[in-house]
Design a protein around this motif. Structure first.
Motif, PDB file in Angstrom:
ATOM      1  N   ALA A 125      -7.117   2.330 -25.950  1.00 41.19           N
ATOM      2  CA  ALA A 125      -7.254   1.094 -25.175  1.00 41.19           C
ATOM      3  C   ALA A 125      -6.467   1.133 -23.873  1.00 41.19           C
ATOM      4  O   ALA A 125      -6.927   0.607 -22.850  1.00 41.19           O
ATOM      5  N   ASN A 126      -5.291   1.754 -23.879  1.00 38.97           N
ATOM      6  CA  ASN A 126      -4.484   1.732 -22.654  1.00 38.97           C
ATOM      7  C   ASN A 126      -5.123   2.562 -21.546  1.00 38.97           C
ATOM      8  O   ASN A 126      -5.077   2.188 -20.368  1.00 38.97           O
ATOM      9  N   LEU A 127      -5.760   3.684 -21.893  1.00 45.01           N
ATOM     10  CA  LEU A 127      -6.425   4.493 -20.874  1.00 45.01           C
ATOM     11  C   LEU A 127      -7.652   3.779 -20.320  1.00 45.01           C
ATOM     12  O   LEU A 127      -7.914   3.814 -19.112  1.00 45.01           O
ATOM     13  N   VAL A 128      -8.405   3.124 -21.200  1.00 47.17           N
ATOM     14  CA  VAL A 128      -9.601   2.399 -20.753  1.00 47.17           C
ATOM     15  C   VAL A 128      -9.218   1.241 -19.837  1.00 47.17           C
ATOM     16  O   VAL A 128      -9.825   1.038 -18.777  1.00 47.17           O
ATOM     17  N   ALA A 129      -8.198   0.479 -20.229  1.00 45.07           N
ATOM     18  CA  ALA A 129      -7.770  -0.656 -19.406  1.00 45.07           C
ATOM     19  C   ALA A 129      -7.202  -0.181 -18.075  1.00 45.07           C
ATOM     20  O   ALA A 129      -7.452  -0.787 -17.023  1.00 45.07           O
ATOM     21  N   TRP A 130      -6.444   0.904 -18.110  1.00 41.94           N
ATOM     22  CA  TRP A 130      -5.864   1.442 -16.875  1.00 41.94           C
ATOM     23  C   TRP A 130      -6.961   1.932 -15.934  1.00 41.94           C
ATOM     24  O   TRP A 130      -6.927   1.660 -14.733  1.00 41.94           O
ATOM     25  N   GLU A 131      -7.938   2.649 -16.473  1.00 43.71           N
ATOM     26  CA  GLU A 131      -9.034   3.155 -15.641  1.00 43.71           C
ATOM     27  C   GLU A 131      -9.813   2.007 -15.012  1.00 43.71           C
ATOM     28  O   GLU A 131     -10.191   2.077 -13.835  1.00 43.71           O
ATOM     29  N   LYS A 132     -10.048   0.942 -15.767  1.00 39.71           N
ATOM     30  CA  LYS A 132     -10.799  -0.198 -15.230  1.00 39.71           C
ATOM     31  C   LYS A 132     -10.029  -0.882 -14.105  1.00 39.71           C
ATOM     32  O   LYS A 132     -10.603  -1.242 -13.073  1.00 39.71           O
ATOM     33  N   ARG A 133      -8.730  -1.053 -14.280  1.00 40.80           N
ATOM     34  CA  ARG A 133      -7.934  -1.701 -13.241  1.00 40.80           C
ATOM     35  C   ARG A 133      -7.906  -0.859 -11.966  1.00 40.80           C
ATOM     36  O   ARG A 133      -8.091  -1.377 -10.857  1.00 40.80           O
ATOM     37  N   VAL A 134      -7.700   0.442 -12.126  1.00 37.81           N
ATOM     38  CA  VAL A 134      -7.649   1.320 -10.959  1.00 37.81           C
ATOM     39  C   VAL A 134      -9.028   1.428 -10.315  1.00 37.81           C
ATOM     40  O   VAL A 134      -9.153   1.488  -9.086  1.00 37.81           O
ATOM     41  N   ARG A 135     -10.073   1.428 -11.136  1.00 37.61           N
ATOM     42  CA  ARG A 135     -11.433   1.517 -10.603  1.00 37.61           C
ATOM     43  C   ARG A 135     -11.719   0.375  -9.636  1.00 37.61           C
ATOM     44  O   ARG A 135     -12.301   0.581  -8.565  1.00 37.61           O
ATOM     45  N   ASP A 136     -11.324  -0.826  -9.997  1.00 36.50           N
ATOM     46  CA  ASP A 136     -11.547  -1.970  -9.116  1.00 36.50           C
ATOM     47  C   ASP A 136     -10.799  -1.807  -7.795  1.00 36.50           C
ATOM     48  O   ASP A 136     -11.303  -2.180  -6.730  1.00 36.50           O
ATOM     49  N   THR A 137      -9.599  -1.250  -7.858  1.00 36.47           N
ATOM     50  CA  THR A 137      -8.815  -1.036  -6.641  1.00 36.47           C
ATOM     51  C   THR A 137      -9.475  -0.014  -5.728  1.00 36.47           C
ATOM     52  O   THR A 137      -9.571  -0.210  -4.508  1.00 36.47           O
ATOM     53  N   VAL A 138      -9.946   1.081  -6.307  1.00 35.95           N
ATOM     54  CA  VAL A 138     -10.559   2.140  -5.504  1.00 35.95           C
ATOM     55  C   VAL A 138     -11.899   1.675  -4.936  1.00 35.95           C
ATOM     56  O   VAL A 138     -12.220   1.926  -3.766  1.00 35.95           O
ATOM     57  N   LYS A 139     -12.682   0.989  -5.746  1.00 40.19           N
ATOM     58  CA  LYS A 139     -13.988   0.513  -5.278  1.00 40.19           C
ATOM     59  C   LYS A 139     -13.858  -0.398  -4.068  1.00 40.19           C
ATOM     60  O   LYS A 139     -14.685  -0.355  -3.147  1.00 40.19           O
ATOM     61  N   ALA A 140     -12.831  -1.231  -4.069  1.00 42.02           N
ATOM     62  CA  ALA A 140     -12.679  -2.220  -3.003  1.00 42.02           C
ATOM     63  C   ALA A 140     -12.425  -1.585  -1.642  1.00 42.02           C
ATOM     64  O   ALA A 140     -12.591  -2.249  -0.612  1.00 42.02           O
ATOM     65  N   ALA A 141     -12.051  -0.321  -1.622  1.00 42.34           N
ATOM     66  CA  ALA A 141     -11.703   0.321  -0.352  1.00 42.34           C
ATOM     67  C   ALA A 141     -12.893   0.969   0.338  1.00 42.34           C
ATOM     68  O   ALA A 141     -12.764   1.431   1.474  1.00 42.34           O
ATOM     69  N   PHE A 142     -14.072   1.007  -0.315  1.00 45.90           N
ATOM     70  CA  PHE A 142     -15.186   1.789   0.217  1.00 45.90           C
ATOM     71  C   PHE A 142     -16.455   0.960   0.358  1.00 45.90           C
ATOM     72  O   PHE A 142     -16.691   0.019  -0.404  1.00 45.90           O
ATOM     73  N   THR A 143     -17.265   1.377   1.335  1.00 48.66           N
ATOM     74  CA  THR A 143     -18.566   0.766   1.581  1.00 48.66           C
ATOM     75  C   THR A 143     -19.565   1.869   1.870  1.00 48.66           C
ATOM     76  O   THR A 143     -19.310   2.749   2.709  1.00 48.66           O
ATOM     77  N   VAL A 144     -20.700   1.858   1.187  1.00 48.24           N
ATOM     78  CA  VAL A 144     -21.738   2.863   1.414  1.00 48.24           C
ATOM     79  C   VAL A 144     -22.513   2.502   2.668  1.00 48.24           C
ATOM     80  O   VAL A 144     -22.918   1.350   2.851  1.00 48.24           O
ATOM     81  N   VAL A 145     -22.710   3.494   3.546  1.00 49.90           N
ATOM     82  CA  VAL A 145     -23.474   3.270   4.784  1.00 49.90           C
ATOM     83  C   VAL A 145     -24.769   4.056   4.732  1.00 49.90           C
ATOM     84  O   VAL A 145     -24.926   4.978   3.961  1.00 49.90           O
TER      85      VAL A 145
END
Length: 300
Positions: A280-300
């Motif tokens: 559970a800790n790896l899944v929760a950590w990956e989800k939290r970090v995923r949201d952070t990384v996604k927010a920095a990018f935009t597909v052109v």
């Protein structure tokens, strides 16, 4: 005035030399924002690359505080510097078309935008944590990578002969201070079982075989055992911390760990994915970090 003999002139007339105007690109997109060239995501609507190496650098840029980064997924590795993704296309006041950077020079550009990180600690809390991170990087790039390599579809023998696959080393640091700027590490062949498995596996053909030694004899059970142990150790080391090794801010280890965990959770093979999804800790950590990384990018 000298002239070609008539027979020779008649021969050359059969092969006239013609010149044509240059073929200009159909459209030219100006580089108005930093644009990272990566391998395509699993889903067209996603902004996270399906490649561990590309995703690692996406996490690196996001962790360093960069935002509004554009993504391009239509570039083939053959069209990139060092013949591999990712590349970073940055606006430049001196160069009209912008400047294209290979992955090894991304930290240098980021330092120019966000300021340099202490090259001695590389973002870790102390030297002990920095040294410990080396062991975890080795574990991820060794046991975990071997597990992924084991379950991936293997190309045919003919394709292995005709195709050339080059993948870079996955190791990197938070600072540009120790970047040599040379492409030597990027010119190495991709990792194989001979380099990932310890001890190295024996050849597929033995001394008593009339066939010359070739291939490797890999024990799937041994590879998967090391993979499961590595994921278990990673989960125990993270515990309930926000970042690996108790860091207050994300580090290079966090970027690399996220790249592997995300690719594993998106993988279709259950034997690989279940080892992460049951913690559970790896899944929760990956989800939290995923949201952070996604927010920095935009597909052109």
């Amino acid at each position: 005035m000298l002239a070609l003999p008539t027979p020779l002139a008649n021969l050359f007339a059969l092969f006239p030399l013609r010149t044509y105007p240059p073929i200009l690109p159909l459209s030219k997109k100006p580089c108005t924002a930093p644009t990272l060239w990566v391998q395509s995501p699993v889903s067209p609507d996603d902004t996270l690359s399906a490649d561990v190496e590309c995703l690692k650098w996406q996490a690196y840029l996001a962790f360093r505080g960069l935002t509004a980064i554009h993504l391009r997924t239509d570039i083939h590795p053959e069209g990139c510097i060092d013949r591999r993704l990712p590349n970073l296309h940055t606006p430049s006041a001196e160069i009209e078309d912008g400047e294209l950077l290979p992955a090894r020079l991304i930290p240098t550009w980021v330092d120019s935008q966000k300021g340099a990180v202490d090259p001695n600690l590389e973002g870790y809390t102390d030297e002990a944590a920095r040294d410990e991170s080396r062991a975890w990087v080795t574990l991820l790039e060794g046991a975990v990578h071997a597990g992924l390599l084991l379950v991936q579809p293997q190309p045919s023998y003919l394709k292995q002969i005709l195709a050339f696959s080059f993948t870079p080393s996955l190791s990197f640091t938070w600072s540009s201070a120790d970047q040599s700027g040379t492409p030597s590490s990027n010119a190495l062949p991709g990792p194989s079982f001979q380099t990932l498995v310890t001890p190295p596996p024996p050849p597929a053909t033995g001394l008593t075989s009339p066939i010359p030694p070739s291939g490797v004899r890999v024990s799937p059970n041994a590879v998967m055992t090391r993979y499961r142990d590595a994921i278990s150790a990673l989960s125990e080391r993270l515990g309930t911390d926000r970042w690996f090794l108790g860091s207050s801010e994300p580090t290079p280890l966090d970027a690399l760990a996220f790249a592997y965990l995300h690719c594993i959770l998106e993988f279709e093979n259950d034997s690989i994915r279940v080892e992460v999804s049951r913690r559970a800790n790896l899944v929760a950590w990956e989800k939290r970090v995923r949201d952070t990384v996604k927010a920095a990018f935009t597909v052109v």
